[in-house]
Write a protein that holds these residues in place. Structure first.
Motif, PDB file in Angstrom:
ATOM      1  N   ASN A 138       0.798  -1.224   0.000  1.00 49.00           N
ATOM      2  CA  ASN A 138       0.000   0.000   0.000  1.00 49.00           C
ATOM      3  C   ASN A 138       0.834   1.280   0.000  1.00 49.00           C
ATOM      4  O   ASN A 138       0.437   2.270  -0.605  1.00 49.00           O
ATOM      5  CB  ASN A 138      -0.940   0.001   1.212  1.00 49.00           C
ATOM      6  CG  ASN A 138      -2.058  -1.013   1.078  1.00 49.00           C
ATOM      7  OD1 ASN A 138      -3.100  -0.733   0.502  1.00 49.00           O
ATOM      8  ND2 ASN A 138      -1.845  -2.212   1.608  1.00 49.00           N
ATOM      9  N   PHE A 139       1.982   1.272   0.702  1.00 47.81           N
ATOM     10  CA  PHE A 139       2.757   2.504   0.868  1.00 47.81           C
ATOM     11  C   PHE A 139       4.166   2.452   0.278  1.00 47.81           C
ATOM     12  O   PHE A 139       4.902   3.434   0.358  1.00 47.81           O
ATOM     13  CB  PHE A 139       2.840   2.862   2.358  1.00 47.81           C
ATOM     14  CG  PHE A 139       1.505   3.103   2.992  1.00 47.81           C
ATOM     15  CD1 PHE A 139       0.778   4.240   2.702  1.00 47.81           C
ATOM     16  CD2 PHE A 139       0.965   2.166   3.876  1.00 47.81           C
ATOM     17  CE1 PHE A 139      -0.462   4.464   3.294  1.00 47.81           C
ATOM     18  CE2 PHE A 139      -0.270   2.379   4.465  1.00 47.81           C
ATOM     19  CZ  PHE A 139      -0.995   3.530   4.169  1.00 47.81           C
ATOM     20  N   GLN A 140       4.561   1.299  -0.258  1.00 42.50           N
ATOM     21  CA  GLN A 140       5.876   1.143  -0.900  1.00 42.50           C
ATOM     22  C   GLN A 140       7.039   1.437   0.053  1.00 42.50           C
ATOM     23  O   GLN A 140       8.030   2.057  -0.336  1.00 42.50           O
ATOM     24  CB  GLN A 140       5.967   2.042  -2.139  1.00 42.50           C
ATOM     25  CG  GLN A 140       4.915   1.752  -3.196  1.00 42.50           C
ATOM     26  CD  GLN A 140       4.970   0.289  -3.664  1.00 42.50           C
ATOM     27  OE1 GLN A 140       6.014  -0.189  -4.055  1.00 42.50           O
ATOM     28  NE2 GLN A 140       3.836  -0.396  -3.620  1.00 42.50           N
ATOM     29  N   LEU A 296      -4.689   7.270  -1.193  1.00 41.29           N
ATOM     30  CA  LEU A 296      -3.453   6.498  -1.085  1.00 41.29           C
ATOM     31  C   LEU A 296      -2.277   7.203  -1.749  1.00 41.29           C
ATOM     32  O   LEU A 296      -1.168   7.249  -1.192  1.00 41.29           O
ATOM     33  CB  LEU A 296      -3.660   5.106  -1.693  1.00 41.29           C
ATOM     34  CG  LEU A 296      -2.690   4.009  -1.250  1.00 41.29           C
ATOM     35  CD1 LEU A 296      -2.666   3.870   0.262  1.00 41.29           C
ATOM     36  CD2 LEU A 296      -3.064   2.684  -1.898  1.00 41.29           C
ATOM     37  N   GLU A 297      -2.501   7.770  -2.933  1.00 41.07           N
ATOM     38  CA  GLU A 297      -1.401   8.418  -3.656  1.00 41.07           C
ATOM     39  C   GLU A 297      -0.873   9.642  -2.907  1.00 41.07           C
ATOM     40  O   GLU A 297       0.332   9.872  -2.852  1.00 41.07           O
ATOM     41  CB  GLU A 297      -1.856   8.811  -5.067  1.00 41.07           C
ATOM     42  CG  GLU A 297      -2.123   7.632  -5.987  1.00 41.07           C
ATOM     43  CD  GLU A 297      -0.915   6.692  -6.082  1.00 41.07           C
ATOM     44  OE1 GLU A 297       0.226   7.199  -6.220  1.00 41.07           O
ATOM     45  OE2 GLU A 297      -1.116   5.468  -6.008  1.00 41.07           O
ATOM     46  N   ASN A 299      -0.908  10.161   0.307  1.00 40.05           N
ATOM     47  CA  ASN A 299      -0.177   9.724   1.494  1.00 40.05           C
ATOM     48  C   ASN A 299       1.140   9.045   1.148  1.00 40.05           C
ATOM     49  O   ASN A 299       2.125   9.201   1.862  1.00 40.05           O
ATOM     50  CB  ASN A 299      -1.064   8.809   2.344  1.00 40.05           C
ATOM     51  CG  ASN A 299      -2.078   9.584   3.163  1.00 40.05           C
ATOM     52  OD1 ASN A 299      -1.757  10.124   4.212  1.00 40.05           O
ATOM     53  ND2 ASN A 299      -3.308   9.674   2.654  1.00 40.05           N
ATOM     54  N   LYS A 300       1.180   8.295   0.047  1.00 36.33           N
ATOM     55  CA  LYS A 300       2.446   7.711  -0.406  1.00 36.33           C
ATOM     56  C   LYS A 300       3.426   8.818  -0.754  1.00 36.33           C
ATOM     57  O   LYS A 300       4.619   8.716  -0.439  1.00 36.33           O
ATOM     58  CB  LYS A 300       2.198   6.805  -1.620  1.00 36.33           C
ATOM     59  CG  LYS A 300       1.643   5.444  -1.265  1.00 36.33           C
ATOM     60  CD  LYS A 300       1.030   4.724  -2.450  1.00 36.33           C
ATOM     61  CE  LYS A 300       1.980   4.504  -3.588  1.00 36.33           C
ATOM     62  NZ  LYS A 300       1.345   3.735  -4.691  1.00 36.33           N
ATOM     63  N   SER A 301       2.944   9.865  -1.395  1.00 34.70           N
ATOM     64  CA  SER A 301       3.801  10.998  -1.751  1.00 34.70           C
ATOM     65  C   SER A 301       4.324  11.689  -0.502  1.00 34.70           C
ATOM     66  O   SER A 301       5.511  12.069  -0.433  1.00 34.70           O
ATOM     67  CB  SER A 301       3.003  11.990  -2.612  1.00 34.70           C
ATOM     68  OG  SER A 301       3.784  13.126  -2.914  1.00 34.70           O
ATOM     69  N   ASP A 304       7.074   9.480   1.007  1.00 37.23           N
ATOM     70  CA  ASP A 304       8.300   9.526   0.203  1.00 37.23           C
ATOM     71  C   ASP A 304       9.060  10.827   0.440  1.00 37.23           C
ATOM     72  O   ASP A 304      10.288  10.813   0.609  1.00 37.23           O
ATOM     73  CB  ASP A 304       7.943   9.372  -1.277  1.00 37.23           C
ATOM     74  CG  ASP A 304       9.160   9.330  -2.166  1.00 37.23           C
ATOM     75  OD1 ASP A 304       9.974   8.392  -2.015  1.00 37.23           O
ATOM     76  OD2 ASP A 304       9.330  10.235  -3.007  1.00 37.23           O
TER      77      ASP A 304
END
Length: 309
Positions: A138-140, A296-297, A299-301, A304
């Motif tokens: 989900n978060f890489q 999701l995108e 929060n992933k950003s 990172d």
């Protein structure tokens, strides 16, 4: 004749140095063993005293950035209950920088092999390894190690790290669900009171307020631990921790990281909460209950950017 005399003197000096070194090493080892056993005696009732290490496939890191999955367990005797607290601690051994990400337990995610669920269900379904896979999918984020901390041991660990207590500004009375009453105001809190402070969630911010307090106390405990005195306490601390923490990090690695943190006086702990503000909605689904439905995108950003800065 004079050269032979000097050679004998050098040999005698080396032998004396070696004897002194052996004596010192023996004293230090004996002291460390004593401190470790003393720590164990403080934690003889720990949940993980006899537990075996769980399956975990994170990649070992010898030098660089280490990501540790920190899980708070309040299982009350259950096996692999849902985790009450989910954090990712990163320590950069080269930059001597510490970072902490708190992941809200009600985030709605895809759990490999189980479909859409709250993220804290992953531990109940498959222990720390399935939670590692869930975070990766989900978060890489690649997780290297895990540590499951039983809340009952938190108070004892806090008292070893900060025997004088931690100063906290309590905004209002806290009592419901924590077994004690903490009055409002600026005050010094010790182990059991600190545990109540970080567990309390019956306020206007609910779980968000609890996560904020957890990050606050971890940051303050880190500050307390950055002293030469804590190096002396490390064996005792490991003794206290052992029965209350299930981890795949060996004692040597823990000691090395502890010494590195203290010796290099790492930078202030920086924190991030997931989901970030404005990136989620409160929803309710059948068979799952109330969840945080996140972008999701976004929060992933955020993750990172936080980890790469």
């Amino acid at each position: 004749m004079e050269r032979t005399s000097r050679r004998k003197t050098r040999k005698r000096g080396k032998r004396i140095f070696l004897i002194i070194f052996i004596i010192l090493f023996g004293c230090v080892s004996a002291y460390a063993t004593y401190q470790y056993k003393q720590g164990l005696s403080l934690a003889s009732d720990g949940k993980f005293l006899e537990d075996a290490e769980q399956v975990f496939h994170g990649e070992d890191v010898k030098l660089g950035k280490i990501n540790v999955l920190l899980l708070g367990s309040d299982s009350r005797g259950e096996v692999n209950a849902r985790t009450d607290t989910i954090m990712i601690a990163q320590y950069d051994q080269k930059a001597h920088q510490s970072k902490l990400i708190s992941i809200m337990r009600d985030i709605y995610v895809t759990i490999p092999g189980h479909g859409k669920q709250k993220i804290n269900a992953a531990y109940a379904f498959g222990g720390p390894e399935l939670l590692r896979q869930t975070i990766k999918e989900n978060f890489q984020i690649d997780i290297n190690y895990y540590a499951v901390v039983d809340f009952e041991g938190f108070s004892k660990i806090a008292d070893v790290l900060a025997p004088g207590g931690i100063e906290v500004d309590v905004p209002y009375e806290m009592s419901h669900g924590i077994g004690i009453t903490i009055e409002p105001g600026t005050q010094i809190l010790h182990g059991k009171e600190l545990l109540g402070y970080v567990r309390f969630r019956h306020d206007r911010l609910s779980d968000f307020g609890r996560v904020q307090r957890q990050q606050e106390i971890i940051g303050k405990l880190k500050e307390e631990s950055l002293s030469i005195g804590t190096i002396i306490k490390l064996p005792k601390l490991l003794g206290v921790i052992d029965p209350y923490v299930d981890t795949n990090m060996d004692s040597i690695t823990l000691l090395m990281l502890g010494k590195d943190l203290i010796k290099n006086q790492s930078n202030d702990l920086t924190t991030l909460r997931i989901p970030v503000d404005g990136s989620y909605t409160n929803e309710r689904y059948n068979n799952v209950g109330a969840v945080l439905n996140i972008d999701l995108e976004e929060n992933k950003s955020a993750i990172d950017q936080f980890l790469s800065s």
